[in-house]
Design a protein around this motif. Structure first.
Motif, PDB file in Angstrom:
ATOM      1  N   GLY A 195       0.807  -1.214   0.000  1.00  0.00           N
ATOM      2  CA  GLY A 195       0.000   0.000   0.000  1.00  0.00           C
ATOM      3  C   GLY A 195       0.838   1.261   0.000  1.00  0.00           C
ATOM      4  N   GLY A 196       0.167   2.401   0.024  1.00  0.00           N
ATOM      5  CA  GLY A 196       0.847   3.684   0.084  1.00  0.00           C
ATOM      6  C   GLY A 196       1.661   4.009  -1.138  1.00  0.00           C
ATOM      7  N   LEU A 197       1.238   3.509  -2.309  1.00  0.00           N
ATOM      8  CA  LEU A 197       2.027   3.688  -3.527  1.00  0.00           C
ATOM      9  C   LEU A 197       1.680   4.957  -4.296  1.00  0.00           C
ATOM     10  CD1 LEU A 197       1.925  -0.007  -4.773  1.00  0.00           C
ATOM     11  CD2 LEU A 197       3.769   1.149  -3.541  1.00  0.00           C
ATOM     12  N   ALA A 198       0.519   5.530  -4.038  1.00  0.00           N
ATOM     13  CA  ALA A 198       0.085   6.766  -4.694  1.00  0.00           C
ATOM     14  C   ALA A 198      -1.105   7.316  -3.925  1.00  0.00           C
ATOM     15  CB  ALA A 198      -0.287   6.520  -6.158  1.00  0.00           C
ATOM     16  N   SER A 199      -1.456   8.556  -4.230  1.00  0.00           N
ATOM     17  CA  SER A 199      -2.596   9.205  -3.580  1.00  0.00           C
ATOM     18  C   SER A 199      -3.629   9.628  -4.612  1.00  0.00           C
ATOM     19  CB  SER A 199      -2.133  10.438  -2.798  1.00  0.00           C
ATOM     20  OG  SER A 199      -1.227  10.089  -1.779  1.00  0.00           O
ATOM     21  N   THR A 200      -4.882   9.631  -4.205  1.00  0.00           N
ATOM     22  CA  THR A 200      -5.956  10.117  -5.055  1.00  0.00           C
ATOM     23  C   THR A 200      -7.075  10.652  -4.161  1.00  0.00           C
ATOM     24  OG1 THR A 200      -7.433   9.553  -6.908  1.00  0.00           O
ATOM     25  CG2 THR A 200      -7.152   7.889  -5.178  1.00  0.00           C
ATOM     26  N   ARG A 201      -8.088  11.217  -4.769  1.00  0.00           N
ATOM     27  CA  ARG A 201      -9.277  11.656  -4.037  1.00  0.00           C
ATOM     28  C   ARG A 201     -10.501  11.044  -4.706  1.00  0.00           C
ATOM     29  NH1 ARG A 201      -6.753  16.421  -4.919  1.00  0.00           N
ATOM     30  NH2 ARG A 201      -8.368  17.123  -6.355  1.00  0.00           N
ATOM     31  N   VAL A 202     -11.375  10.465  -3.914  1.00  0.00           N
ATOM     32  CA  VAL A 202     -12.660   9.985  -4.417  1.00  0.00           C
ATOM     33  C   VAL A 202     -13.688  11.041  -4.027  1.00  0.00           C
ATOM     34  CG1 VAL A 202     -14.389   8.157  -4.345  1.00  0.00           C
ATOM     35  CG2 VAL A 202     -11.950   7.584  -4.189  1.00  0.00           C
ATOM     36  N   GLN A 203     -14.327  11.658  -5.030  1.00  0.00           N
ATOM     37  CA  GLN A 203     -15.168  12.825  -4.775  1.00  0.00           C
ATOM     38  C   GLN A 203     -16.629  12.585  -5.147  1.00  0.00           C
ATOM     39  OE1 GLN A 203     -12.862  15.734  -7.139  1.00  0.00           O
ATOM     40  NE2 GLN A 203     -12.294  16.683  -5.194  1.00  0.00           N
ATOM     41  N   ARG A 204     -17.514  13.215  -4.398  1.00  0.00           N
ATOM     42  CA  ARG A 204     -18.945  13.183  -4.679  1.00  0.00           C
ATOM     43  C   ARG A 204     -19.215  14.154  -5.833  1.00  0.00           C
ATOM     44  NH1 ARG A 204     -21.409  14.193   1.247  1.00  0.00           N
ATOM     45  NH2 ARG A 204     -23.372  14.153   0.070  1.00  0.00           N
ATOM     46  N   ASN A 205     -19.621  13.627  -6.969  1.00  0.00           N
ATOM     47  CA  ASN A 205     -19.777  14.451  -8.166  1.00  0.00           C
ATOM     48  C   ASN A 205     -20.720  15.627  -7.919  1.00  0.00           C
ATOM     49  OD1 ASN A 205     -19.130  14.908 -10.931  1.00  0.00           O
ATOM     50  ND2 ASN A 205     -21.202  14.266 -11.458  1.00  0.00           N
ATOM     51  N   SER A 206     -20.455  16.761  -8.575  1.00  0.00           N
ATOM     52  CA  SER A 206     -21.240  17.977  -8.357  1.00  0.00           C
ATOM     53  C   SER A 206     -22.000  18.393  -9.604  1.00  0.00           C
ATOM     54  CB  SER A 206     -20.318  19.126  -7.913  1.00  0.00           C
ATOM     55  OG  SER A 206     -19.280  19.318  -8.854  1.00  0.00           O
ATOM     56  N   ARG A 207     -23.074  19.152  -9.375  1.00  0.00           N
ATOM     57  CA  ARG A 207     -23.864  19.741 -10.455  1.00  0.00           C
ATOM     58  C   ARG A 207     -24.177  21.185 -10.080  1.00  0.00           C
ATOM     59  NH1 ARG A 207     -28.393  14.934 -11.546  1.00  0.00           N
ATOM     60  NH2 ARG A 207     -26.982  13.465 -12.603  1.00  0.00           N
ATOM     61  N   LEU A 208     -24.289  22.053 -11.097  1.00  0.00           N
ATOM     62  CA  LEU A 208     -24.576  23.463 -10.852  1.00  0.00           C
ATOM     63  C   LEU A 208     -25.369  24.025 -12.025  1.00  0.00           C
ATOM     64  CD1 LEU A 208     -24.163  25.956  -9.048  1.00  0.00           C
ATOM     65  CD2 LEU A 208     -21.976  26.341 -10.214  1.00  0.00           C
ATOM     66  N   THR A 209     -26.473  24.700 -11.722  1.00  0.00           N
ATOM     67  CA  THR A 209     -27.311  25.307 -12.752  1.00  0.00           C
ATOM     68  C   THR A 209     -27.285  26.826 -12.616  1.00  0.00           C
ATOM     69  OG1 THR A 209     -29.281  25.219 -11.335  1.00  0.00           O
ATOM     70  CG2 THR A 209     -28.855  23.313 -12.761  1.00  0.00           C
ATOM     71  N   VAL A 210     -27.767  27.524 -13.666  1.00  0.00           N
ATOM     72  CA  VAL A 210     -27.890  28.982 -13.593  1.00  0.00           C
ATOM     73  C   VAL A 210     -29.011  29.447 -14.513  1.00  0.00           C
ATOM     74  CG1 VAL A 210     -26.245  29.492 -15.457  1.00  0.00           C
ATOM     75  CG2 VAL A 210     -26.605  31.167 -13.635  1.00  0.00           C
ATOM     76  N   ASN A 211     -29.692  30.492 -14.083  1.00  0.00           N
ATOM     77  CA  ASN A 211     -30.699  31.160 -14.912  1.00  0.00           C
ATOM     78  C   ASN A 211     -30.622  32.651 -14.615  1.00  0.00           C
ATOM     79  OD1 ASN A 211     -32.913  31.569 -16.662  1.00  0.00           O
ATOM     80  ND2 ASN A 211     -34.334  31.560 -14.925  1.00  0.00           N
ATOM     81  N   ALA A 212     -30.269  33.433 -15.642  1.00  0.00           N
ATOM     82  CA  ALA A 212     -30.144  34.884 -15.484  1.00  0.00           C
ATOM     83  C   ALA A 212     -31.398  35.572 -16.014  1.00  0.00           C
ATOM     84  CB  ALA A 212     -28.910  35.386 -16.224  1.00  0.00           C
ATOM     85  N   THR A 213     -31.979  36.433 -15.213  1.00  0.00           N
ATOM     86  CA  THR A 213     -33.213  37.138 -15.595  1.00  0.00           C
ATOM     87  C   THR A 213     -33.134  38.606 -15.183  1.00  0.00           C
ATOM     88  OG1 THR A 213     -34.253  36.512 -13.492  1.00  0.00           O
ATOM     89  CG2 THR A 213     -34.621  35.060 -15.382  1.00  0.00           C
ATOM     90  N   PRO A 214     -33.931  39.495 -15.799  1.00  0.00           N
ATOM     91  CA  PRO A 214     -34.834  39.213 -16.923  1.00  0.00           C
ATOM     92  C   PRO A 214     -34.065  39.098 -18.252  1.00  0.00           C
ATOM     93  CG  PRO A 214     -34.891  41.539 -16.417  1.00  0.00           C
ATOM     94  CD  PRO A 214     -34.021  40.909 -15.368  1.00  0.00           C
ATOM     95  N   GLU A 215     -34.698  38.545 -19.241  1.00  0.00           N
ATOM     96  CA  GLU A 215     -34.124  38.388 -20.583  1.00  0.00           C
ATOM     97  C   GLU A 215     -35.143  38.867 -21.617  1.00  0.00           C
ATOM     98  OE1 GLU A 215     -31.984  34.565 -21.253  1.00  0.00           O
ATOM     99  OE2 GLU A 215     -32.803  34.024 -19.307  1.00  0.00           O
ATOM    100  N   PRO A 216     -34.891  39.964 -22.329  1.00  0.00           N
ATOM    101  CA  PRO A 216     -33.737  40.877 -22.225  1.00  0.00           C
ATOM    102  C   PRO A 216     -33.867  41.765 -20.989  1.00  0.00           C
ATOM    103  CG  PRO A 216     -35.296  41.750 -23.795  1.00  0.00           C
ATOM    104  CD  PRO A 216     -35.835  40.402 -23.379  1.00  0.00           C
ATOM    105  N   VAL A 217     -32.840  42.578 -20.774  1.00  0.00           N
ATOM    106  CA  VAL A 217     -32.837  43.486 -19.637  1.00  0.00           C
ATOM    107  C   VAL A 217     -32.363  44.862 -20.115  1.00  0.00           C
ATOM    108  CG1 VAL A 217     -30.469  42.896 -19.003  1.00  0.00           C
ATOM    109  CG2 VAL A 217     -32.008  43.812 -17.262  1.00  0.00           C
ATOM    110  N   ARG A 218     -32.893  45.915 -19.490  1.00  0.00           N
ATOM    111  CA  ARG A 218     -32.457  47.261 -19.845  1.00  0.00           C
ATOM    112  C   ARG A 218     -31.113  47.572 -19.203  1.00  0.00           C
ATOM    113  NH1 ARG A 218     -35.989  50.459 -22.377  1.00  0.00           N
ATOM    114  NH2 ARG A 218     -38.191  49.804 -22.478  1.00  0.00           N
ATOM    115  N   LYS A 219     -30.286  48.313 -19.941  1.00  0.00           N
ATOM    116  CA  LYS A 219     -28.966  48.684 -19.450  1.00  0.00           C
ATOM    117  C   LYS A 219     -29.100  49.500 -18.166  1.00  0.00           C
ATOM    118  CE  LYS A 219     -24.603  50.759 -20.950  1.00  0.00           C
ATOM    119  NZ  LYS A 219     -23.857  51.393 -22.077  1.00  0.00           N
TER     120      LYS A 219
END
Length: 308
Positions: A195-219
């Protein structure tokens, strides 16, 4: 060799039989894994710890210590695991052995594994569905390629398993011994693991969403970006909100290729994210999570907003 994997369905004798015959392994990965566990238990005793077993194993009805070592182990720095998809992790390493060890024999097997916790008392272990394949380089060395196979939907991981893991490798030489034969002599079987021959990380996979509003928008008006940061829950096989995490609101002006960070906000108790800013230019808005030791970084796909 996965502590939590369900391999009990294969009896000890059947497991060893399948383990000893490479052609059978592709048809029964559970037997391969159970076979590793059988030999390992015989080598190290009934306890779960793996202190080095005695060189006088023959007197104790144990396999003898195989003259082989492992080095140059290469495994990915991070392994992303979701809730259902089978994850295959390539691993390569160098096998160095004594001239008396015939690694080309049909009943010589070697393979990589990864483990959580200490080598002597691991919390969890994972290995591949099949042994590694090796290419002979000299009379005493070979380069080997194997894999770690992870099935999150089968209960192989707990959420607490996320984070740092170590890599190891093992080898077994049956030397013509047939585990199904009444004359099977385990003291004629060679075994080694390291053992102890290398290192790694086992990770809990992630997700991320986005919604930008309003569309269109005034400057000059307020633009609001909302989304949700979630990560795999290995115990419920669902994605749950990742709470109280820093998330960046980023913008890429139309006609350019680089995102810049506008501000940083935090996910709420359900993983929801909300950030406001002032609309100035046409372009793409996204949310960006930089990741932690247990969860990988991720960026939401940019949401285009027309500014008028």
């Amino acid at each position: 060799m996965n502590i939590r994997a369900t391999v009990a369905a294969a009896s000890g004798a059947l497991a060893l039989a399948s383990f000893a015959v490479p052609s059978a392994q592709a048809d029964d990965a559970a037997s391969y894994r159970a076979g590793v566990a059988e030999i390992r238990e015989a080598a190290h005793g009934a306890s779960s710890h793996r202190t080095a077993f005695s060189a006088s194993a023959a007197a104790e009805d144990m396999p003898y210590v195989l003259n082989a070592t492992f080095s140059n182990v290469k495994v990915g720095a991070a392994i992303k695991v979701g809730t259902a998809k089978h994850v295959v992790v390539p691993v390569s390493y160098t096998l160095t052995h004594g001239a008396e060890v015939d690694i080309t024999a049909a009943d010589f097997l070697t393979g990589p594994y990864i483990y959580k916790g200490s080598y002597d008392a691991p919390v969890n272990e994972l290995l591949g569905d099949d042994p590694a394949t090796c290419t002979v380089k000299s009379s005493t060395t070979a380069t080997c390629k194997g894999s770690i196979d992870i099935y999150p939907a089968d209960g192989e991981l707990l959420n607490s398993d996320a984070g740092a893991w170590k890599a190891g490798a093992l080898a077994i030489a049956f030397n013509g011994q047939d585990p199904l034969s009444p004359d099977f002599d385990i003291t004629q079987v060679g075994y080694v693991d390291q053992g102890g021959l290398a290192s790694t990380r086992v990770q809990r996979n992630s997700r991320l969403t986005v919604n930008a509003t309003p569309e269109p928008v005034r400057k000059g008006k307020t633009l609001t970006a909302t989304g949700k940061l979630t990560r795999a829950n290995w115990e419920t096989n669902t994605y749950k909100g990742y709470t109280k995490q820093a998330v960046k609101l980023q913008f890429r002006k139309a006609g350019t290729s680089t995102y810049t960070t506008v501000k940083t906000v935090y996910s709420d108790s359900s993983g929801n994210v909300k950030a406001t800013t002032t609309a100035k230019y046409d372009g793409y808005w996204r949310l960006r999570f930089e990741g932690t030791s247990t969860t990988p970084a991720i960026s939401a796909t940019g949401d285009y907003v027309d500014v008028r």
